[in-house]
Enzyme design. Structure first.
Site, PDB file in Angstrom:
ATOM      1  N   CYS A 245       0.808  -1.217   0.000  1.00 10.98           N
ATOM      2  CA  CYS A 245       0.000   0.000   0.000  1.00 10.98           C
ATOM      3  C   CYS A 245       0.842   1.269   0.000  1.00 10.98           C
ATOM      4  CB  CYS A 245      -0.944  -0.003   1.189  1.00 10.98           C
ATOM      5  SG  CYS A 245      -2.415   1.005   0.899  1.00 10.98           S
TER       6      CYS A 245
ATOM      7  N   ASP B  78      -7.369  -4.288  10.648  1.00  9.38           N
ATOM      8  CA  ASP B  78      -6.248  -3.364  10.697  1.00  9.38           C
ATOM      9  C   ASP B  78      -6.235  -2.702  12.062  1.00  9.38           C
ATOM     10  OD1 ASP B  78      -5.095  -0.652   8.490  1.00  9.38           O
ATOM     11  OD2 ASP B  78      -4.084  -1.829  10.035  1.00  9.38           O
TER      12      ASP B  78
HETATM   13  O1  LIG Z   1      -0.981   4.497   5.386  1.00  6.27           O
HETATM   14  C1  LIG Z   1      -1.740   5.450   5.518  1.00  6.27           C
HETATM   15  O2  LIG Z   1      -1.323   6.650   5.576  1.00  6.27           O
HETATM   16  C2  LIG Z   1      -3.230   5.255   5.589  1.00  6.27           C
HETATM   17  C3  LIG Z   1      -4.069   6.355   5.765  1.00  6.27           C
HETATM   18  C4  LIG Z   1      -5.457   6.162   5.795  1.00  6.27           C
HETATM   19  C5  LIG Z   1      -6.006   4.881   5.636  1.00  6.27           C
HETATM   20  C6  LIG Z   1      -5.169   3.770   5.458  1.00  6.27           C
HETATM   21  C7  LIG Z   1      -3.775   3.946   5.453  1.00  6.27           C
HETATM   22  N1  LIG Z   1      -2.916   2.857   5.304  1.00  6.27           N
HETATM   23  C8  LIG Z   1      -3.347   1.496   5.489  1.00  6.27           C
HETATM   24  O3  LIG Z   1      -2.770   0.985   6.722  1.00  6.27           O
HETATM   25  C9  LIG Z   1      -2.491  -0.396   6.562  1.00  6.27           C
HETATM   26  C10 LIG Z   1      -1.085  -0.820   6.859  1.00  6.27           C
HETATM   27  O4  LIG Z   1      -0.407   0.059   7.578  1.00  6.27           O
HETATM   28  P1  LIG Z   1       0.995  -0.341   8.272  1.00  6.27           P
HETATM   29  O5  LIG Z   1       1.657  -1.412   7.426  1.00  6.27           O
HETATM   30  O6  LIG Z   1       0.653  -0.831   9.655  1.00  6.27           O
HETATM   31  O7  LIG Z   1       1.772   0.948   8.264  1.00  6.27           O
HETATM   32  C11 LIG Z   1      -2.825  -0.734   5.177  1.00  6.27           C
HETATM   33  O8  LIG Z   1      -4.118  -1.288   5.149  1.00  6.27           O
HETATM   34  C12 LIG Z   1      -2.867   0.552   4.420  1.00  6.27           C
HETATM   35  O9  LIG Z   1      -3.772   0.456   3.383  1.00  6.27           O
END
Ligand SMILES: O=C(O)c1ccccc1N[C@@H]1O[C@H](COP(=O)(O)O)[C@@H](O)[C@H]1O
Length: 213
Positions: free
Chosen positions: A19, A139
């Site tokens: 992502c 998440d």
């Molecule tokens: O990453 C972002 O800035 C974000 C902002 C708003 C909604 C989703 C976002 N990211 C999502 O977060 C998870 C993984 O995050 P991490 O690997 O724990 O940093 C993933 O689903 C992204 O799509």
């Protein structure tokens, strides 16, 4: 209750979504590394916010087999559909407290990755279990923060077909996959050189770790 009675075992490796894609270069890099899906974040609060024009060019640069997932938080349905269409997304990822009708309507236009918090999993799992248009993803409460979930605590109620996000990286994804057997995994923070810019070595190591899990 034996573990196998709780859920059908995930027999194939999980799909891998990378992502926070903000450039054509990173979209191509992640595709060539073996990603099954790329996330393009349109949530205004994100430090990985991408423009529809860049997302569209990236979407059209990665070929037929990679899903392009538009990520939305706090936006209305019209804006979600407008941005997804303008950027040639093939699916939408919906965060936040949303009425079922919002998800249902979005699912009439795109496959939906519906993001829920751990304490919403049981209710949302029941709500969408029979709808093939909607896939659940668990998440952290603050997405994009790189904070892992309590995977062991999620095992008992893990719905078949659910995806996992939250603090996943090359060093921990194998353990998470072994414990939960998610249908997909999704990551951003631990795969970056800086916010919105991928670390090619980390991306490759993450995908290799999942494929070897
Ligand atoms: O990453 C972002 O800035 C974000 C902002 C708003 C909604 C989703 C976002 N990211 C999502 O977060 C998870 C993984 O995050 P991490 O690997 O724990 O940093 C993933 O689903 C992204 O799509």
């Amino acid at each position: 209750m034996p573990d196998s009675a709780v859920r059908a075992p995930q027999l194939t490796r999980p799909k891998v979504k990378i992502c926070g894609t903000t450039s054509v270069q990173d979209a191509v890099l992640c595709t060539q590394a073996g990603a099954d899906a790329l996330g393009f974040i349109f949530a205004p609060i994100s430090k990985r916010l991408v423009s529809p024009d860049v997302a569209r060019e990236a979407s059209l640069s990665v070929g037929l087999t990679v899903a392009r997932v538009g990520v939305f938080l706090g936006q209305g349905l019209d804006e979600v559909l407008r941005l997804a269409e303008a950027s040639r997304m093939s699916a939408v990822q919906l965060h936040g407290a949303l009425p079922a009708e919002f998800v249902e309507t979005a699912a009439q236009f795109y496959p939906v990755l519906r993001v829920v918090k751990a304490d919403e999993l049981s209710r949302e799992g029941e709500r969408w279990a029979a709808d093939p248009r909607v896939t659940l993803m668990v998440d952290a409460p603050n997405p994009g923060g790189g904070v892992p979930l309590e995977w062991e605590a999620l095992r008992a109620g893990w719905p078949a077909g659910a995806w996992l996000a939250g603090g996943l990286g090359p060093g921990n994804v194998r353990e998470a996959v072994h414990l939960l057997r998610p249908s997909g995994v999704d990551a951003v923070s631990r795969l970056e050189a800086s916010p919105g810019v991928k670390n090619p070595q980390a991306v490759k190591a993450f995908i290799d770790a999942v494929q070897g899990s």
